[in-house]
Design an enzyme around this catalytic site. Structure first.
Site, mmCIF file in Angstrom:
data_model
loop_
_atom_site.group_PDB
_atom_site.id
_atom_site.type_symbol
_atom_site.label_atom_id
_atom_site.label_comp_id
_atom_site.label_asym_id
_atom_site.label_seq_id
_atom_site.Cartn_x
_atom_site.Cartn_y
_atom_site.Cartn_z
ATOM 1 N N GLU A 45 -9.077 -7.062 3.551
ATOM 2 C CA GLU A 45 -8.271 -8.121 2.933
ATOM 3 C C GLU A 45 -7.754 -9.102 3.994
ATOM 4 O O GLU A 45 -7.678 -10.299 3.745
ATOM 5 C CB GLU A 45 -7.148 -7.491 2.093
ATOM 6 N N TYR A 50 0.799 -1.241 0.000
ATOM 7 C CA TYR A 50 0.000 0.000 0.000
ATOM 8 C C TYR A 50 0.828 1.287 0.000
ATOM 9 O O TYR A 50 0.477 2.238 -0.712
ATOM 10 C CB TYR A 50 -1.045 -0.041 1.134
#
Ligand code: HEM
Length: 140
Positions: free
Chosen positions: A133, A91
């Site tokens: 997730e 990320y």
């Protein structure tokens, strides 16, 4: 995220929409230049995947005061990310690249205040994805 941050993000939405393609090309250029190992993650991605990410960033900015409306889309993308083995450590790579793209596209409008708001807003969205997730990885 406080209301002032949300208002700043929302004010950038029209420009982000207008320059969606520039954002996409700058973002992936920066991502693959700084993190060539990310190319492998994208090897099976559809050619239009690139546009979808820019569209979602725009949708996020436009709906920052109504994030519930994005939940379905977030769930769908989280499943795709898990199928592609995207991990929390990826990320910041996308964040760096996206912030650079936003900075370039906004030009003079990319004040410190605006960039700080986007840094916070990206971090918030990344945490939402990472949490979803994680649930999906645990369940699989
Ligand atoms: C908040 C950040 C992110 C957003 C908003 C986002 C958004 C999206 C969207 C909208 C799609 C398209 C889903 C579809 O096909 O309908 C997608 C797919 C994808 N994302 Fe993300 N993403 C983010 C973070 C990341 C990160 C950190 C990575 C890894 C570096 C990543 C890698 C991918 C890949 C590889 C696909 C394509 C999967 C495939 O079709 O093979 N994304 N993402």
């Amino acid at each position: 995220m406080n209301e002032a941050t949300k208002a700043i993000i929302k004010s950038t939405a029209p420009v982000l929409k207008k320059h969606g393609e520039d954002i996409t090309s700058v973002m992936y250029g920066v991502l693959f230049e700084r993190h060539p190992e990310a190319k492998d993650l994208f090897k099976d991605a559809a050619p239009d995947q690139y546009k979808k990410l820019a569209n979602m960033v725009y949708a996020y900015a436009a709906n920052i005061d109504n994030l519930g409306s994005l939940q379905k889309g977030i769930d769908k993308v989280a499943k795709i990310h898990v199928d592609t083995s995207i991990l929390p450590e990826h990320y910041p790579w996308v964040g760096e690249a996206l912030l650079e793209a936003i900075r370039q596209v906004l030009g003079d409008a990319a004040t410190d205040e605006v960039m700080d708001a986007w840094t916070e807003a990206y971090g918030f969205l990344a945490e939402v994805f990472i949490a979803r997730e994680k649930e999906l990885y645990i369940a699989s």
